[in-house]
Design a protein around this motif. Structure first.
Motif, mmCIF file in Angstrom:
data_model
loop_
_atom_site.group_PDB
_atom_site.id
_atom_site.type_symbol
_atom_site.label_atom_id
_atom_site.label_comp_id
_atom_site.label_asym_id
_atom_site.label_seq_id
_atom_site.Cartn_x
_atom_site.Cartn_y
_atom_site.Cartn_z
ATOM 1 N N ARG A 56 -41.153 4.253 -11.334
ATOM 2 C CA ARG A 56 -40.704 5.486 -10.686
ATOM 3 C C ARG A 56 -41.780 6.061 -9.758
ATOM 4 N N SER A 57 -43.040 5.845 -10.094
ATOM 5 C CA SER A 57 -44.107 6.294 -9.192
ATOM 6 C C SER A 57 -44.115 5.466 -7.909
ATOM 7 N N VAL A 58 -43.712 4.200 -8.022
ATOM 8 C CA VAL A 58 -43.590 3.352 -6.832
ATOM 9 C C VAL A 58 -42.447 3.844 -5.949
ATOM 10 N N PHE A 59 -41.335 4.225 -6.568
ATOM 11 C CA PHE A 59 -40.186 4.719 -5.801
ATOM 12 C C PHE A 59 -40.539 5.982 -5.009
ATOM 13 N N ALA A 60 -41.519 6.749 -5.490
ATOM 14 C CA ALA A 60 -41.854 8.042 -4.873
ATOM 15 C C ALA A 60 -42.926 7.930 -3.789
ATOM 16 N N GLN A 61 -43.295 6.725 -3.384
ATOM 17 C CA GLN A 61 -44.341 6.560 -2.385
ATOM 18 C C GLN A 61 -43.921 7.150 -1.037
ATOM 19 N N THR A 62 -44.886 7.773 -0.370
ATOM 20 C CA THR A 62 -44.644 8.400 0.927
ATOM 21 C C THR A 62 -45.527 7.759 1.990
ATOM 22 N N GLY A 63 -45.188 8.010 3.250
ATOM 23 C CA GLY A 63 -46.005 7.514 4.356
ATOM 24 C C GLY A 63 -45.852 6.033 4.603
ATOM 25 N N VAL A 64 -44.794 5.409 4.056
ATOM 26 C CA VAL A 64 -44.556 3.979 4.236
ATOM 27 C C VAL A 64 -43.096 3.779 4.632
ATOM 28 N N ASP A 65 -42.831 2.652 5.269
ATOM 29 C CA ASP A 65 -41.471 2.299 5.666
ATOM 30 C C ASP A 65 -40.790 1.625 4.484
ATOM 31 N N ARG A 66 -39.885 2.336 3.837
ATOM 32 C CA ARG A 66 -39.245 1.791 2.637
ATOM 33 C C ARG A 66 -38.394 0.563 2.932
ATOM 34 N N ALA A 67 -37.971 0.402 4.180
ATOM 35 C CA ALA A 67 -37.190 -0.778 4.545
ATOM 36 C C ALA A 67 -38.018 -2.055 4.441
ATOM 37 N N GLU A 68 -39.347 -1.916 4.398
ATOM 38 C CA GLU A 68 -40.235 -3.075 4.319
ATOM 39 C C GLU A 68 -40.841 -3.250 2.927
ATOM 40 N N LEU A 69 -40.280 -2.563 1.932
ATOM 41 C CA LEU A 69 -40.824 -2.636 0.577
ATOM 42 C C LEU A 69 -39.868 -3.360 -0.361
ATOM 43 N N VAL B 249 -35.204 -2.457 -16.350
ATOM 44 C CA VAL B 249 -35.215 -2.786 -14.923
ATOM 45 C C VAL B 249 -33.835 -2.551 -14.306
ATOM 46 N N ASP B 250 -32.786 -2.907 -15.039
ATOM 47 C CA ASP B 250 -31.426 -2.674 -14.524
ATOM 48 C C ASP B 250 -31.192 -1.189 -14.246
ATOM 49 N N ASP B 251 -31.663 -0.335 -15.159
ATOM 50 C CA ASP B 251 -31.519 1.112 -14.945
ATOM 51 C C ASP B 251 -32.356 1.588 -13.766
ATOM 52 N N LEU B 252 -33.562 1.063 -13.645
ATOM 53 C CA LEU B 252 -34.425 1.449 -12.525
ATOM 54 C C LEU B 252 -33.826 1.029 -11.191
ATOM 55 N N ALA B 253 -33.240 -0.155 -11.158
ATOM 56 C CA ALA B 253 -32.678 -0.672 -9.911
ATOM 57 C C ALA B 253 -31.556 0.214 -9.384
ATOM 58 N N LYS B 254 -30.866 0.913 -10.274
ATOM 59 C CA LYS B 254 -29.751 1.766 -9.863
ATOM 60 C C LYS B 254 -30.217 2.964 -9.033
ATOM 61 N N VAL B 255 -31.464 3.390 -9.231
ATOM 62 C CA VAL B 255 -31.969 4.572 -8.511
ATOM 63 C C VAL B 255 -33.076 4.212 -7.523
ATOM 64 N N ALA B 256 -33.335 2.923 -7.346
ATOM 65 C CA ALA B 256 -34.439 2.498 -6.486
ATOM 66 C C ALA B 256 -34.088 2.674 -5.009
ATOM 67 N N PRO B 257 -35.048 3.110 -4.190
ATOM 68 C CA PRO B 257 -34.810 3.273 -2.752
ATOM 69 C C PRO B 257 -35.017 1.984 -1.959
#
Length: 306
Positions: A22-35, A52-60
């Motif tokens: 979840r801390s990875v999902f909250a990263q700023t200043g980066v292009d999420r399309a390239e993550l 992981v299945d639950d995390l994937a449901k809310v991942a950006p």
């Protein structure tokens, strides 16, 4: 922006894994399309998959789950590398939590210094109920470095690092399987990279929290680990090709001196209940490790999934 894979190897730490991801999902200043986030489950059974299945449901951005049942952190990291698509690989441990600017700080430092690997600080935090040796324990699980961002003439461990994949000696399986059970596979890799001319950098702004497993917040664990850390220089010389026996002998002599000198100080500190007594015992243990580094004295911290 280059494509970036953030990799989290994990083994039976569902709560820590969820915090790290979840801390990875909250990263700023980066292009999420390239993550992308790659989670490698190093358990005999796919125990992390429901998390992981639950995390994937809310991942950006995409989350890739990999089950690597063969025990060992090198196996886990290599399994992740084989599936990762990033030109840059950022490593985060499953007991770490990254502030929002962590990844952007690593990437900015890589660009600034044209670095092959960037390392950042690790700040350990013990639960409130840990009172005895608290300062020592938090320092033990932390990683400190220079105050200023700069080029390094040394390397650190893999957790909280950003690696340029093209600089790896093997971009698919760079971690040595022979270190699965004793650890140090990252030290071996970075040592080889350094010898080949790789460029290391340090970025103090790219820090992460670490929440050590509660069962490790005691002297029984840390002193055994300090002993194992001490074995590193002697083992490294012995494993060189050809073996550096003079180096082994030198480190063993240094180890004897450290064990004796620091051991005497530790004994006095313990008798007087000095607040820093654990630090001196730690230093003595590292000296002993340099002296007793071979087969029967090796301590296995990794490679167990049963």
């Amino acid at each position: 922006m280059a494509r970036v894979t953030i990799m989290i190897p994990t083994q039976r730490r569902p709560d820590g894994l969820a915090v790290a991801a979840r801390s990875v999902f909250a990263q700023t200043g980066v292009d999420r399309a390239e993550l992308e986030l790659v989670i490698v489950d190093n358990d005999q059974i796919p125990s992390a998959k429901p998390v992981v299945d639950d995390l994937a449901k809310v991942a950006p951005f995409p989350v890739l789950y990999i089950h690597e049942p063969r025990p060992g952190v090198a196996n886990a990291r290599n399994a992740g590398m084989a599936k990762a698509t990033g030109e840059l690989i950022a490593f985060l441990d499953d007991d770490e939590e990254a502030p929002a600017g962590w990844l952007s700080a690593l990437m900015a430092a890589r660009e600034r210094f044209n670095a092959d690997v960037v390392f950042g600080p690790v700040k350990a935090r013990a639960p409130d109920h840990i009172v005895e040796h608290r300062d020592y324990l938090e320092r033990f699980f932390s990683r400190e470095g220079p105050v200023e961002a700069q080029i390094l003439d040394r390397h650190y461990g893999c957790g909280d690092s950003l690696i340029r994949r093209a600089a790896l000696p093997d971009p698919v399986a760079p971690f040595s399987a022979e270190r699965n059970h004793i650890g140090g596979e990252d030290d071996m890799l970075f040592g080889h990279m350094g010898a080949a001319g790789a460029r290391f950098a340090w970025e103090p702004a790219a820090w992460v929290w670490e929440d050590p497993v509660p069962s490790r917040l005691n002297l029984s664990y840390t002193l055994a680990r300090a002993f194992a850390y001490g074995q590193g220089p002697s083992s490294h010389c012995a494993a060189a090709a050809p073996a550096d026996y003079l180096g082994v002998a030198r480190w063993m002599v240094i180890g004897v001196g450290q064990a004796l000198a620091f051991g005497v100080v530790a004994g006095f500190k313990w008798l007087t209940r000095a607040g820093d007594r654990a630090e001196w015992l730690d230093r003595a243990a590292r000296g002993l490790g340099k002296t007793f580094w071979w087969g029967p004295f090796k301590i296995q911290f990794y490679g167990r999934t049963a």
